[in-house]
Design a protein around this motif. Structure first.
Motif, PDB file in Angstrom:
ATOM      1  N   TYR A 163       0.816  -1.213   0.000  1.00  0.00           N
ATOM      2  CA  TYR A 163       0.000   0.000   0.000  1.00  0.00           C
ATOM      3  C   TYR A 163       0.854   1.268   0.000  1.00  0.00           C
ATOM      4  O   TYR A 163       0.428   2.307  -0.523  1.00  0.00           O
ATOM      5  CB  TYR A 163      -0.976  -0.021   1.171  1.00  0.00           C
ATOM      6  CG  TYR A 163      -2.042  -1.085   0.986  1.00  0.00           C
ATOM      7  CD1 TYR A 163      -3.028  -0.941   0.017  1.00  0.00           C
ATOM      8  CD2 TYR A 163      -2.035  -2.257   1.736  1.00  0.00           C
ATOM      9  CE1 TYR A 163      -3.984  -1.914  -0.187  1.00  0.00           C
ATOM     10  CE2 TYR A 163      -2.991  -3.244   1.538  1.00  0.00           C
ATOM     11  CZ  TYR A 163      -3.958  -3.067   0.570  1.00  0.00           C
ATOM     12  OH  TYR A 163      -4.895  -4.038   0.354  1.00  0.00           O
ATOM     13  N   MET A 164       2.055   1.189   0.563  1.00  0.00           N
ATOM     14  CA  MET A 164       2.959   2.335   0.447  1.00  0.00           C
ATOM     15  C   MET A 164       3.296   2.599  -1.014  1.00  0.00           C
ATOM     16  O   MET A 164       3.296   3.753  -1.466  1.00  0.00           O
ATOM     17  CB  MET A 164       4.244   2.087   1.253  1.00  0.00           C
ATOM     18  CG  MET A 164       4.094   2.277   2.740  1.00  0.00           C
ATOM     19  SD  MET A 164       5.683   2.453   3.605  1.00  0.00           S
ATOM     20  CE  MET A 164       6.359   0.810   3.425  1.00  0.00           C
ATOM     21  N   GLU A 165       3.578   1.537  -1.766  1.00  0.00           N
ATOM     22  CA  GLU A 165       3.921   1.708  -3.175  1.00  0.00           C
ATOM     23  C   GLU A 165       2.738   2.251  -3.963  1.00  0.00           C
ATOM     24  O   GLU A 165       2.903   3.103  -4.843  1.00  0.00           O
ATOM     25  CB  GLU A 165       4.384   0.376  -3.763  1.00  0.00           C
ATOM     26  CG  GLU A 165       4.909   0.458  -5.193  1.00  0.00           C
ATOM     27  CD  GLU A 165       6.055   1.451  -5.365  1.00  0.00           C
ATOM     28  OE1 GLU A 165       6.179   2.018  -6.475  1.00  0.00           O
ATOM     29  OE2 GLU A 165       6.822   1.687  -4.408  1.00  0.00           O
ATOM     30  N   LYS A 166       1.535   1.800  -3.644  1.00  0.00           N
ATOM     31  CA  LYS A 166       0.351   2.319  -4.331  1.00  0.00           C
ATOM     32  C   LYS A 166       0.188   3.813  -4.062  1.00  0.00           C
ATOM     33  O   LYS A 166      -0.129   4.586  -4.982  1.00  0.00           O
ATOM     34  CB  LYS A 166      -0.902   1.568  -3.863  1.00  0.00           C
ATOM     35  CG  LYS A 166      -1.011   0.141  -4.363  1.00  0.00           C
ATOM     36  CD  LYS A 166      -2.296  -0.513  -3.874  1.00  0.00           C
ATOM     37  CE  LYS A 166      -2.373  -1.985  -4.267  1.00  0.00           C
ATOM     38  NZ  LYS A 166      -2.412  -2.187  -5.718  1.00  0.00           N
ATOM     39  N   LEU A 167       0.402   4.237  -2.812  1.00  0.00           N
ATOM     40  CA  LEU A 167       0.240   5.652  -2.486  1.00  0.00           C
ATOM     41  C   LEU A 167       1.335   6.497  -3.136  1.00  0.00           C
ATOM     42  O   LEU A 167       1.073   7.620  -3.577  1.00  0.00           O
ATOM     43  CB  LEU A 167       0.235   5.860  -0.969  1.00  0.00           C
ATOM     44  CG  LEU A 167      -0.402   7.184  -0.527  1.00  0.00           C
ATOM     45  CD1 LEU A 167      -1.910   7.165  -0.769  1.00  0.00           C
ATOM     46  CD2 LEU A 167      -0.134   7.473   0.951  1.00  0.00           C
ATOM     47  N   ARG A 168       2.530   5.967  -3.220  1.00  0.00           N
ATOM     48  CA  ARG A 168       3.606   6.691  -3.910  1.00  0.00           C
ATOM     49  C   ARG A 168       3.226   6.966  -5.362  1.00  0.00           C
ATOM     50  O   ARG A 168       3.420   8.077  -5.877  1.00  0.00           O
ATOM     51  CB  ARG A 168       4.906   5.884  -3.871  1.00  0.00           C
ATOM     52  CG  ARG A 168       5.563   5.757  -2.506  1.00  0.00           C
ATOM     53  CD  ARG A 168       6.891   5.036  -2.616  1.00  0.00           C
ATOM     54  NE  ARG A 168       7.423   4.663  -1.312  1.00  0.00           N
ATOM     55  CZ  ARG A 168       7.482   3.418  -0.840  1.00  0.00           C
ATOM     56  NH1 ARG A 168       7.028   2.406  -1.594  1.00  0.00           N
ATOM     57  NH2 ARG A 168       7.983   3.164   0.354  1.00  0.00           N
ATOM     58  N   LYS A 169       2.696   5.957  -6.032  1.00  0.00           N
ATOM     59  CA  LYS A 169       2.321   6.104  -7.446  1.00  0.00           C
ATOM     60  C   LYS A 169       1.195   7.115  -7.614  1.00  0.00           C
ATOM     61  O   LYS A 169       1.206   7.928  -8.553  1.00  0.00           O
ATOM     62  CB  LYS A 169       1.914   4.746  -8.019  1.00  0.00           C
ATOM     63  CG  LYS A 169       3.084   3.782  -8.185  1.00  0.00           C
ATOM     64  CD  LYS A 169       2.631   2.440  -8.746  1.00  0.00           C
ATOM     65  CE  LYS A 169       3.816   1.500  -8.918  1.00  0.00           C
ATOM     66  NZ  LYS A 169       3.393   0.162  -9.418  1.00  0.00           N
ATOM     67  N   ILE A 170       0.220   7.079  -6.713  1.00  0.00           N
ATOM     68  CA  ILE A 170      -0.885   8.032  -6.782  1.00  0.00           C
ATOM     69  C   ILE A 170      -0.373   9.459  -6.570  1.00  0.00           C
ATOM     70  O   ILE A 170      -0.792  10.400  -7.255  1.00  0.00           O
ATOM     71  CB  ILE A 170      -1.960   7.677  -5.731  1.00  0.00           C
ATOM     72  CG1 ILE A 170      -2.654   6.377  -6.116  1.00  0.00           C
ATOM     73  CG2 ILE A 170      -2.984   8.807  -5.589  1.00  0.00           C
ATOM     74  CD1 ILE A 170      -3.551   5.803  -5.040  1.00  0.00           C
ATOM     75  N   VAL A 176       1.878  15.382  -6.246  1.00  0.00           N
ATOM     76  CA  VAL A 176       2.049  15.683  -4.823  1.00  0.00           C
ATOM     77  C   VAL A 176       3.445  15.256  -4.381  1.00  0.00           C
ATOM     78  O   VAL A 176       3.868  14.128  -4.642  1.00  0.00           O
ATOM     79  CB  VAL A 176       0.989  14.946  -3.973  1.00  0.00           C
ATOM     80  CG1 VAL A 176       1.254  15.142  -2.482  1.00  0.00           C
ATOM     81  CG2 VAL A 176      -0.407  15.433  -4.340  1.00  0.00           C
ATOM     82  N   ASN A 177       4.142  16.159  -3.729  1.00  0.00           N
ATOM     83  CA  ASN A 177       5.478  15.849  -3.219  1.00  0.00           C
ATOM     84  C   ASN A 177       5.331  15.096  -1.900  1.00  0.00           C
ATOM     85  O   ASN A 177       5.355  15.679  -0.821  1.00  0.00           O
ATOM     86  CB  ASN A 177       6.289  17.138  -3.029  1.00  0.00           C
ATOM     87  CG  ASN A 177       7.711  16.855  -2.572  1.00  0.00           C
ATOM     88  OD1 ASN A 177       8.205  15.726  -2.667  1.00  0.00           O
ATOM     89  ND2 ASN A 177       8.382  17.873  -2.069  1.00  0.00           N
ATOM     90  N   LEU A 178       5.153  13.778  -2.003  1.00  0.00           N
ATOM     91  CA  LEU A 178       4.944  12.953  -0.820  1.00  0.00           C
ATOM     92  C   LEU A 178       6.293  12.629  -0.183  1.00  0.00           C
ATOM     93  O   LEU A 178       7.113  11.925  -0.749  1.00  0.00           O
ATOM     94  CB  LEU A 178       4.226  11.653  -1.212  1.00  0.00           C
ATOM     95  CG  LEU A 178       3.889  10.674  -0.085  1.00  0.00           C
ATOM     96  CD1 LEU A 178       2.917  11.304   0.906  1.00  0.00           C
ATOM     97  CD2 LEU A 178       3.314   9.377  -0.664  1.00  0.00           C
ATOM     98  N   ARG A 179       6.491  13.190   0.989  1.00  0.00           N
ATOM     99  CA  ARG A 179       7.718  12.891   1.734  1.00  0.00           C
ATOM    100  C   ARG A 179       7.628  11.480   2.306  1.00  0.00           C
ATOM    101  O   ARG A 179       6.584  10.840   2.257  1.00  0.00           O
ATOM    102  CB  ARG A 179       7.911  13.897   2.871  1.00  0.00           C
ATOM    103  CG  ARG A 179       7.898  15.349   2.424  1.00  0.00           C
ATOM    104  CD  ARG A 179       9.152  15.727   1.683  1.00  0.00           C
ATOM    105  NE  ARG A 179       9.247  17.168   1.493  1.00  0.00           N
ATOM    106  CZ  ARG A 179      10.331  17.786   1.046  1.00  0.00           C
ATOM    107  NH1 ARG A 179      11.425  17.088   0.756  1.00  0.00           N
ATOM    108  NH2 ARG A 179      10.337  19.107   0.892  1.00  0.00           N
ATOM    109  N   GLU A 180       8.709  11.014   2.894  1.00  0.00           N
ATOM    110  CA  GLU A 180       8.717   9.676   3.457  1.00  0.00           C
ATOM    111  C   GLU A 180       9.696   9.637   4.617  1.00  0.00           C
ATOM    112  O   GLU A 180      10.742  10.292   4.573  1.00  0.00           O
ATOM    113  CB  GLU A 180       9.125   8.667   2.382  1.00  0.00           C
ATOM    114  CG  GLU A 180       8.870   7.236   2.763  1.00  0.00           C
ATOM    115  CD  GLU A 180       8.891   6.308   1.549  1.00  0.00           C
ATOM    116  OE1 GLU A 180       9.173   5.112   1.732  1.00  0.00           O
ATOM    117  OE2 GLU A 180       8.607   6.778   0.424  1.00  0.00           O
TER     118      GLU A 180
END
Length: 273
Positions: A163-170, A176-180
């Motif tokens: 699910y992390m990978e799915k959210l990264r792709k979205i 969106v600059n999704l930090r981690e």
């Protein structure tokens, strides 16, 4: 009445009203509009649910909201419970136990957090890829209920790679600059001293807050996959002199919550749990 009997009584009460669910969301400080787009089928105040704690913190509404996102039936806990409110960690994590027994196959946790990573900005979203439990307690201390999970729990994969990978792709699709990074949990309710912030940075933490980790540990205990996202509501940097208030945190969280809502909404529309 022991915790097992209490949880099953709560589960039975909710099951009669809402049936089974596919996913559960725990909504953090100031992030209540995360469910505004949901086609709401049921709203139940916490005070009406047997054995359920009550939210006492501003920014936590204190109600269950149930509806569909895509093909998934979603239960949102609009308001969480905190150790600093005086609740035991069994009470803090109570909703996770109930959600799992209602059939949840994914737990989404959100929170407001201070940014320890100097590359972060106020309003950033941080995908939680690991955590540090600095609360001084663990929700699994005490007798273990074997049918819920093992005595000793491996926390190596608390946060779901899938699910992390799915959210990264979205996030990439939406620009969106999704930090981690790593979320560190403290007991609260005080904000950290400069010395504590330097120590936390030395530990490798990217954000700090007063929640989430107990719920995620209990989810791991019950074999429930977790997806976690923090909204960076302030910069918790040891070389910055600033006054932080809860009102500031709520305002920053509310500003960023629309973007977070869009990401989670699309994720739940794309998957069939």
């Amino acid at each position: 009445m022991d915790i097992k009997d209490m949880v099953f009584e709560t589960k039975s009460f909710l099951e009669k009203k809402i049936g089974s669910i596919d996913a559960a969301i725990i909504i953090g400080s100031g992030l209540g509009n995360l469910v505004q787009k949901m086609n709401v089928e049921e709203e139940i105040p916490y005070k009406d649910i047997p054995h359920f704690p009550k939210s006492t913190v501003k920014g936590h509404a204190g109600e269950i909201i149930v509806g569909h996102i895509g093909t998934n039936k979603v239960l949102a806990f609009n308001g969480r419970f905190h150790y600093y409110e005086g609740y035991s960690l069994s009470e803090v994590t109570y909703p996770v136990r109930v959600a799992k027994l209602l059939g949840a196959k994914l737990l989404i946790v959100t929170n407001a957090a201070g940014g320890l990573n100097p590359k972060f900005h106020v309003g950033d979203l941080m995908l939680i890829n690991d955590h540090i439990n600095f609360m001084g307690v663990n929700p699994l201390i005490g007798p273990n209920i074997e049918e819920w999970g093992p005595r000793f729990v491996d926390l190596y994969h608390v946060y779901s790679d899938e699910y992390m990978e799915k959210l990264r792709k979205i996030a990439v699709e939406k620009g969106v600059n999704l930090r981690e990074g790593v979320y560190l949990a403290v007991a609260g309710p005080t904000y950290e001293t400069h010395a504590e912030l330097k120590m936390m940075q030395g530990f490798g933490a990217d954000a700090v807050g007063m929640s989430t980790v107990p719920e995620c540990i209990v989810a791991a205990h019950m074999g429930l996959p977790v997806l976690g996202v923090s909204v960076i509501t302030d910069l918790a940097l040891p070389y910055i002199v600033q006054e932080i208030t809860h009102e500031m945190v709520l305002q920053a969280a509310e500003t960023a919550s629309n973007t977070l809502s869009e990401l989670i909404w699309q994720l739940l529309e794309e998957v069939s749990l």
